[in-house]
Design an enzyme around this catalytic site. Structure first.
Site, PDB file in Angstrom:
ATOM      1  N   ASP A 143       0.841  -1.175   0.184  1.00 57.86           N
ATOM      2  CA  ASP A 143       0.005  -0.049  -0.076  1.00 57.86           C
ATOM      3  C   ASP A 143       0.724   1.263   0.093  1.00 57.86           C
ATOM      4  O   ASP A 143       1.813   1.717   0.865  1.00 57.86           O
ATOM      5  CB  ASP A 143      -0.986  -0.152   1.160  1.00 57.86           C
ATOM      6  CG  ASP A 143      -1.946   0.949   1.252  1.00 57.86           C
ATOM      7  OD1 ASP A 143      -2.776   0.989   2.103  1.00 57.86           O
ATOM      8  OD2 ASP A 143      -1.725   1.958   0.438  1.00 57.86           O
ATOM      9  N   ASP A 166      -3.838   2.470  -5.221  1.00 58.52           N
ATOM     10  CA  ASP A 166      -2.559   2.192  -4.676  1.00 58.52           C
ATOM     11  C   ASP A 166      -2.321   1.286  -3.815  1.00 58.52           C
ATOM     12  O   ASP A 166      -1.578   1.148  -2.985  1.00 58.52           O
ATOM     13  CB  ASP A 166      -2.459   3.829  -3.879  1.00 58.52           C
ATOM     14  CG  ASP A 166      -3.138   3.525  -2.484  1.00 58.52           C
ATOM     15  OD1 ASP A 166      -4.222   3.118  -2.285  1.00 58.52           O
ATOM     16  OD2 ASP A 166      -2.835   4.303  -1.492  1.00 58.52           O
ATOM     17  N   GLU A 167      -3.190  -0.004  -3.913  1.00 55.45           N
ATOM     18  CA  GLU A 167      -2.825  -1.133  -3.191  1.00 55.45           C
ATOM     19  C   GLU A 167      -2.916  -2.022  -3.919  1.00 55.45           C
ATOM     20  O   GLU A 167      -3.880  -2.348  -4.868  1.00 55.45           O
ATOM     21  CB  GLU A 167      -3.433  -1.123  -1.664  1.00 55.45           C
ATOM     22  CG  GLU A 167      -4.782  -0.998  -1.959  1.00 55.45           C
ATOM     23  CD  GLU A 167      -5.552  -1.043  -0.530  1.00 55.45           C
ATOM     24  OE1 GLU A 167      -5.478  -1.854   0.024  1.00 55.45           O
ATOM     25  OE2 GLU A 167      -6.647  -0.213  -0.308  1.00 55.45           O
TER      26      GLU A 167
HETATM   27  N1  DCP Z   1      -9.049   8.424  -0.886  1.00 50.01           N
HETATM   28  C1  DCP Z   1     -10.187   9.178  -1.063  1.00 50.01           C
HETATM   29  N2  DCP Z   1     -11.328   9.354  -0.207  1.00 50.01           N
HETATM   30  C2  DCP Z   1     -11.155   8.596   0.933  1.00 50.01           C
HETATM   31  C3  DCP Z   1     -10.197   7.535   1.121  1.00 50.01           C
HETATM   32  C4  DCP Z   1      -9.061   7.424   0.053  1.00 50.01           C
HETATM   33  O1  DCP Z   1     -10.215   9.956  -2.130  1.00 50.01           O
HETATM   34  N3  DCP Z   1     -12.123   8.538   1.847  1.00 50.01           N
HETATM   35  C5  DCP Z   1      -8.041   8.303  -2.056  1.00 50.01           C
HETATM   36  C6  DCP Z   1      -6.990   9.191  -1.670  1.00 50.01           C
HETATM   37  C7  DCP Z   1      -5.900   8.404  -1.014  1.00 50.01           C
HETATM   38  C8  DCP Z   1      -6.067   7.263  -1.858  1.00 50.01           C
HETATM   39  O2  DCP Z   1      -7.566   7.041  -2.242  1.00 50.01           O
HETATM   40  O3  DCP Z   1      -4.563   8.621  -1.021  1.00 50.01           O
HETATM   41  C9  DCP Z   1      -5.611   5.768  -1.209  1.00 50.01           C
HETATM   42  O4  DCP Z   1      -6.374   5.466  -0.061  1.00 50.01           O
HETATM   43  P1  DCP Z   1      -5.796   5.180   1.389  1.00 50.01           P
HETATM   44  O5  DCP Z   1      -6.792   4.742   2.327  1.00 50.01           O
HETATM   45  O6  DCP Z   1      -4.719   4.090   0.974  1.00 50.01           O
HETATM   46  O7  DCP Z   1      -5.082   6.438   1.878  1.00 50.01           O
HETATM   47  P2  DCP Z   1      -3.578   7.325   1.920  1.00 50.01           P
HETATM   48  O8  DCP Z   1      -2.775   6.552   0.564  1.00 50.01           O
HETATM   49  O9  DCP Z   1      -3.747   8.569   1.331  1.00 50.01           O
HETATM   50  O10 DCP Z   1      -2.982   6.903   3.012  1.00 50.01           O
HETATM   51  P3  DCP Z   1      -2.104   5.907   3.834  1.00 50.01           P
HETATM   52  O11 DCP Z   1      -0.840   6.087   4.062  1.00 50.01           O
HETATM   53  O12 DCP Z   1      -2.778   5.576   5.040  1.00 50.01           O
HETATM   54  O13 DCP Z   1      -2.512   4.497   2.941  1.00 50.01           O
HETATM   55 CA    CA Z   2      -2.504   4.159   0.728  1.00 52.37          CA
END
Ligand code: DCP
Ligand code: CA
Length: 393
Positions: free
Chosen positions: A9, A104-105
């Site tokens: 991720d 992204d995962e």
């Molecule tokens: N995303 C979004 N709205 C949400 C959750 C996520 O638009 N409620 C989008 C933005 C994030 C991407 O999806 O960058 C990936 O979600 P993640 O839950 O993996 O969150 P992040 O990558 O931002 O943070 P982490 O480091 O916790 O994975």
């Molecule tokens: Ca992420």
């Protein structure tokens, strides 16, 4: 060999992409999402903003109140899609068994792919290195024998982490964790479990299955097995036929290795015939054994080269069986075979292939007879055995 599954991720994905384009934003409490003035919500928060309690899904206005110095940026989806495509391509270079989850995962089944690197951990380091060099983004990776444990592990080691849960350590790892860490447990389920006095994953695993089923139905069964570190879901590559499998339950539990091998051979013949009918070849062979005490194991291996030859699949399955029998001396009540990561035709026959061409001819002849006269009409040497101790499910 146990399975090795990675959950990979990217950290603060949208924010990280923005920071690559504008390095001045690095190390700052950046928030990508909707405008705080226009009832927008947070999509992604930099790790620097998280100690203020900011998380995805929260109104941007709340985020600004909690962290007035936060830098708000609007979303640029085409950039994120490009970065995602590059990310998935990198993963695909390390294993053909890749299941993307969102942008992204992804899950990666690397069973058998880790050998050239020395260990799964070294393989993860190589993947993280490529992502770092090519995308300039950090990733967090969980290594485990099943999807659910790998996913929880990657979540716990963020950002830029690597957490390996060794085979056999799953339950000890899960026991102390809060129940909300278990995938599938949302706010409502968390509350309902709390009302039952369940706050940790370990407590859920200890609950009798009946009790959890009465309250949550089929979902309860799934949650209970996840909480027990049991998850035999495969890593499913999109667009591929998932898998072909066959299994056999014996009327009497057996220790008899020859009997097990003979039955395994017959099962291999059946799945390979299906495979050839679909003009496909397999890259992945797995066996399943259920012991007298109902403990069930799967062992899987990735083939060096895709094949539809019964002998190749059987020899591989036979090796997995030998290893499994050496590890656990219990009578067996069920044996199964699964071939997965199926790919379409297109094998280039080389002039050096005469060694494998003969079994292919033999397979074709057997398929013809079996499809005309039924599966019991012909069996090769390995498969000739009494069928009185078999019961198909
Ligand atoms: N995303 C979004 N709205 C949400 C959750 C996520 O638009 N409620 C989008 C933005 C994030 C991407 O999806 O960058 C990936 O979600 P993640 O839950 O993996 O969150 P992040 O990558 O931002 O943070 P982490 O480091 O916790 O994975
Ligand atoms: Ca992420």
């Amino acid at each position: 060999m146990a399975r090795y599954i990675f959950h990979i991720d990217l950290d603060a994905f949208f924010v990280s992409v923005e920071q690559v384009l504008n390095p001045e934003l690095k190390g700052k409490p950046v928030i990508v999402g909707g405008d705080p003035e226009r009832r927008g919500v947070v999509a992604s928060a930099a790790y620097e903003a998280r100690p203020f309690g900011i998380h995805a899904g929260m109104p941007s206005s709340t985020a600004r109140r909690l962290c007035p110095q936060a830098i708000f940026i609007g979303s640029h989806f085409s950039l994120y899609r490009d970065a995602s495509a590059k990310f998935m391509k990198i993963l695909g270079d390390f294993s053909p068994h890749i299941e993307p989850l969102g942008l992204d995962e992804a899950y990666l089944d690397v069973t058998g792919c880790e050998e050239p690197y020395g260990s799964p951990r070294q393989l993860v380091l190589a993947i993280k290195d490529r992502i770092n060099k090519e995308l300039k983004i950090t990733a967090s990776v969980g290594i485990a024998t099943c999807k659910v444990v790998a996913k929880i592990a990657s979540d716990l080691c963020k950002p830029d982490g690597l957490l390996e849960i060794a085979p056999g350590e799953e339950q000890a790892f899960l026991n102390p964790l809060p129940i909300a860490k278990l995938p599938g447990v949302g706010k409502k389920t968390e509350q309902a479990l709390k009302e039952m006095g369940i706050t940790t994953i370990g407590a859920l695993a200890k609950l009798p299955l009946d009790t959890i089923n009465r309250r949550f139905g089929a979902t309860g069964t799934v949650l209970h097995s996840y909480a027990s570190g049991l998850d035999d879901r495969e890593v499913e590559t999109p667009g591929e036929a998932k898998s072909i499998s066959q299994e056999l339950t014996f009327t009497h539990d057996t220790f008899d290795r020859n009997f097990l091998e003979a039955n395994l051979h017959n099962l291999c013949q059946e799945v390979c015939q299906d495979l050839r009918t679909q003009s496909k070849r397999t890259k992945c062979v797995a066996i399943k054994l259920r012991y007298a005490d109902f403990k069930t194991i799967t062992r899987q291996v990735t083939l060096q080269e895709a094949s539809d030859v019964t002998r190749v699949v059987f020899t591989t399955a036979q090796q997995l069986l030998s290893k499994a029998l050496a590890q656990r001396e219990e009578p067996v009540r069920l044996i199964g075979i699964r071939i997965s990561s199926l790919i379409g035709e297109g094998k280039q026959l080389s002039i050096f292939d005469s060694g494998t061409a003969r079994p292919e001819h033999l397979d074709k002849a057997i398929d013809k007879i079996r499809s005309k006269y039924g599966s019991t009409a012909i069996k090769t040497g390995n498969g000739i055995f009494s069928e009185s101790n078999q019961e198909r499910l």
